[in-house]
Design a protein around this motif. Structure first.
Motif, mmCIF file in Angstrom:
data_model
loop_
_atom_site.group_PDB
_atom_site.id
_atom_site.type_symbol
_atom_site.label_atom_id
_atom_site.label_comp_id
_atom_site.label_asym_id
_atom_site.label_seq_id
_atom_site.Cartn_x
_atom_site.Cartn_y
_atom_site.Cartn_z
ATOM 1 N N SER A 45 1.417 10.792 9.358
ATOM 2 C CA SER A 45 0.754 10.313 10.828
ATOM 3 C C SER A 45 1.983 10.701 11.729
ATOM 4 C CB SER A 45 0.526 8.938 10.803
ATOM 5 O OG SER A 45 -0.396 8.471 9.880
ATOM 6 N N GLU A 54 -7.934 10.581 14.624
ATOM 7 C CA GLU A 54 -8.133 9.231 14.867
ATOM 8 C C GLU A 54 -6.826 8.591 15.686
ATOM 9 O OE1 GLU A 54 -6.447 6.313 13.443
ATOM 10 O OE2 GLU A 54 -5.394 7.582 12.229
ATOM 11 N N TYR A 61 7.075 9.923 9.048
ATOM 12 C CA TYR A 61 5.918 10.097 10.306
ATOM 13 C C TYR A 61 6.418 11.216 10.914
ATOM 14 C CZ TYR A 61 3.991 5.225 9.742
ATOM 15 O OH TYR A 61 3.496 4.091 9.525
ATOM 16 N N ARG A 65 3.241 -9.832 12.453
ATOM 17 C CA ARG A 65 2.491 -9.061 11.385
ATOM 18 C C ARG A 65 1.539 -9.840 10.437
ATOM 19 N NH1 ARG A 65 4.581 -3.133 10.157
ATOM 20 N NH2 ARG A 65 5.119 -2.623 12.365
ATOM 21 N N LYS A 94 0.833 -1.205 0.057
ATOM 22 C CA LYS A 94 0.112 0.053 0.115
ATOM 23 C C LYS A 94 0.862 1.287 0.057
ATOM 24 C CE LYS A 94 -1.127 -0.128 5.059
ATOM 25 N NZ LYS A 94 0.030 -1.034 5.328
ATOM 26 N N ARG A 136 6.395 4.537 17.377
ATOM 27 C CA ARG A 136 7.258 3.529 16.679
ATOM 28 C C ARG A 136 8.651 4.141 16.414
ATOM 29 N NH1 ARG A 136 9.064 3.086 11.810
ATOM 30 N NH2 ARG A 136 7.241 2.984 10.244
ATOM 31 N N PHE A 169 -1.122 -0.159 17.467
ATOM 32 C CA PHE A 169 -0.915 -1.227 16.407
ATOM 33 C C PHE A 169 0.472 -1.917 16.710
ATOM 34 C CE2 PHE A 169 1.012 -2.870 12.481
ATOM 35 C CZ PHE A 169 -0.064 -3.453 11.871
ATOM 36 N N TYR A 198 -0.138 5.041 16.733
ATOM 37 C CA TYR A 198 -0.187 5.771 15.343
ATOM 38 C C TYR A 198 -1.523 6.454 15.395
ATOM 39 C CZ TYR A 198 2.902 2.019 13.847
ATOM 40 O OH TYR A 198 3.891 1.197 13.794
ATOM 41 N N GLY A 199 -1.614 7.751 14.796
ATOM 42 C CA GLY A 199 -2.462 8.832 14.606
ATOM 43 C C GLY A 199 -2.516 9.816 13.718
ATOM 44 N N THR A 200 -3.632 10.293 13.238
ATOM 45 C CA THR A 200 -3.626 11.296 12.051
ATOM 46 C C THR A 200 -3.780 12.670 12.596
ATOM 47 O OG1 THR A 200 -4.691 9.586 10.890
ATOM 48 C CG2 THR A 200 -4.749 11.940 9.959
ATOM 49 N N GLU A 211 -3.086 6.545 4.947
ATOM 50 C CA GLU A 211 -2.827 5.263 4.927
ATOM 51 C C GLU A 211 -2.564 4.731 6.337
ATOM 52 O OE1 GLU A 211 1.381 4.680 3.297
ATOM 53 O OE2 GLU A 211 1.174 2.812 4.256
ATOM 54 N N ILE A 212 -3.829 4.005 6.763
ATOM 55 C CA ILE A 212 -3.756 3.842 8.212
ATOM 56 C C ILE A 212 -4.524 2.363 8.380
ATOM 57 C CG2 ILE A 212 -4.146 6.019 8.696
ATOM 58 C CD1 ILE A 212 -6.987 5.876 9.209
ATOM 59 N N GLU A 213 -4.309 1.892 9.525
ATOM 60 C CA GLU A 213 -4.901 0.478 10.023
ATOM 61 C C GLU A 213 -6.429 0.419 10.225
ATOM 62 O OE1 GLU A 213 -5.611 1.712 13.124
ATOM 63 O OE2 GLU A 213 -5.746 -0.599 13.555
ATOM 64 N N ARG A 254 12.603 3.524 11.096
ATOM 65 C CA ARG A 254 13.274 2.554 10.231
ATOM 66 C C ARG A 254 14.585 3.293 9.847
ATOM 67 N NH1 ARG A 254 7.883 0.121 7.833
ATOM 68 N NH2 ARG A 254 7.288 -1.304 9.419
HETATM 69 P P1 5GP Z 1 4.181 0.701 9.849
HETATM 70 O O1 5GP Z 1 4.931 0.546 11.313
HETATM 71 O O2 5GP Z 1 4.679 -0.303 9.003
HETATM 72 O O3 5GP Z 1 4.872 1.876 9.212
HETATM 73 O O4 5GP Z 1 2.734 0.780 10.076
HETATM 74 C C1 5GP Z 1 2.046 -0.303 10.861
HETATM 75 C C2 5GP Z 1 0.432 0.200 10.604
HETATM 76 O O5 5GP Z 1 0.011 1.395 11.138
HETATM 77 C C3 5GP Z 1 -0.045 0.272 9.141
HETATM 78 O O6 5GP Z 1 -0.916 -0.726 8.796
HETATM 79 C C4 5GP Z 1 -0.087 1.511 8.754
HETATM 80 O O7 5GP Z 1 -1.051 1.737 7.710
HETATM 81 C C5 5GP Z 1 -0.778 1.934 10.075
HETATM 82 N N1 5GP Z 1 -0.772 3.364 10.489
HETATM 83 C C6 5GP Z 1 0.230 4.256 9.924
HETATM 84 N N2 5GP Z 1 -0.195 5.566 10.355
HETATM 85 C C7 5GP Z 1 -1.350 5.505 10.933
HETATM 86 C C8 5GP Z 1 -2.307 6.374 11.573
HETATM 87 O O8 5GP Z 1 -1.843 7.621 11.553
HETATM 88 N N3 5GP Z 1 -3.351 5.861 12.264
HETATM 89 C C9 5GP Z 1 -3.664 4.612 12.176
HETATM 90 N N4 5GP Z 1 -4.509 4.110 12.896
HETATM 91 N N5 5GP Z 1 -2.737 3.583 11.539
HETATM 92 C C10 5GP Z 1 -1.736 4.058 11.111
#
Ligand code: 5GP
Length: 202
Positions: free
Chosen positions: A35, A70, A51, A146, A17, A39, A74, A79-81, A99-101, A42
Motif C-alpha cells: 500500500s 481504493e 509501504y 486504536r 493480521k 503515515r 485511518f 492509506y491506499g492500494t 491487508e486493508i481497513e 516505524r
Molecule cells: P498501520 O498504520 O498499523 O500499518 O495500518 C493501519 C490500518 O490501515 C490497518 O488496519 C491496515 O490494514 C490499514 N491499511 C493498510 N494499507 C491500507 C490500504 O492500502 N488501504 C486501506 N484502506 N487501508 C490500509
C-alpha cells in the motif's frame, strides 16, 4: 484454474493480521499488495517493502491520476492500494492479499464482487489491548485511539464474508487458506469448466 482470488484481510491493529499475511506469502506463495500511505515509517519499516511512504501531496496526486483501487483515511493518515499490481496478479492466476481497513475493503467489494473479505480478531478485546501494549511501538494515547477504532470496525463485521479468530497463528493461516481453496473451487468462478467435461463420455 482461472483467475486468482482477491483476498481482503482486515482486523484491528494488534489482531495479528500482519503475521498471518506474512505466513501466507512466505509459506504458501500468496502475493501481497504493498500500500501507499502518508503515515511515518516505524523504526523497522522500509519504503517499498512495508509501504510506499508518500507525502500528502504525492498521495493526492495518485488519487487524481486514478492509480489507486481504493483509499481511506485511518487515524489521521491516508492509506491506499495501487491498482496496477493487483490487476496483473489476478490476471496471472495468483491469489493476492490486500491487508486493508474496513472502508477500503468495502470500496473494493463494490468494484470486485467476487473479492473475499476476511475479518481477523484475537479471542477477546482484552487480548487485543495486551497485544498492542506488548508490541511497544505506540504510546498509550495511540493505543486508546486504536482500541476505540477496533470497536468501530467491529460494526462492519456483518459485511464481511468470514471471521477468522487468531488464537494461534498456525491455525489462523490454515483457516484462511482453506477459505481461499474453497473459493477457487466455486462453480461461479469457473464457468469454463463445463466445456472441459463435455464430450468426455464413452
Ligand atoms: P498501520 O498504520 O498499523 O500499518 O495500518 C493501519 C490500518 O490501515 C490497518 O488496519 C491496515 O490494514 C490499514 N491499511 C493498510 N494499507 C491500507 C490500504 O492500502 N488501504 C486501506 N484502506 N487501508 C490500509
Amino acid at each position: 484454474m482461472g483467475k486468482g482470488v482477491l483476498l481482503i484481510i482486515s482486523g484491528p491493529s494488534g489482531s495479528g493480521k500482519g503475521t498471518i499475511v506474512e505466513r501466507l506469502v512466505s509459506d504458501l506463495g500468496y502475493s501481497i499488495s504493498i500500500s501507499a500511505t502518508t503515515r511515518s515509517p516505524r523504526p523497522n519499516e522500509k519504503d517499498g517493502v512495508h509501504y510506499f511512504f508518500k507525502t500528502k501531496e504525492s498521495f493526492e496526486k495518485m488519487i487524481d491520476d486514478e492509480e489507486l483501487l481504493e483509499h481511506a483515511c485511518f487515524c489521521g493518515n491516508y492509506y491506499g492500494t495501487p491498482k496496477r499490481y493487483v490487476e496483473e496478479q489476478l490476471e496471472a492466476g495468483r491469489n493476492i492479499i490486500l491487508e486493508i481497513e474496513v472502508q477500503g475493503a468495502l470500496q473494493v467489494k463494490e468494484k470486485y464482487n467476487d473479492a473475499v473479505l476476511i475479518f481477523t480478531m484475537p479471542p477477546t478485546l482484552t487480548e487485543l489491548r495486551r497485544r498492542l501494549e506488548n508490541r511497544g511501538t505506540e504510546d498509550k494515547e495511540t493505543i486508546d485511539k486504536r482500541m476505540k477504532r477496533a470497536e468501530e470496525e467491529l460494526e462492519y463485521l456483518p459485511k464481511y464474508d468470514y471471521l477468522v479468530i487468531n488464537d494461534t497463528v498456525d491455525e489462523a493461516v490454515k483457516d484462511v487458506d482453506i477459505i481461499v481453496k474453497a473459493e477457487r473451487m466455486k462453480c461461479s468462478r469457473n464457468p469454463e469448466l463445463k466445456k472441459k467435461f463435455k464430450g468426455d463420455v464413452c
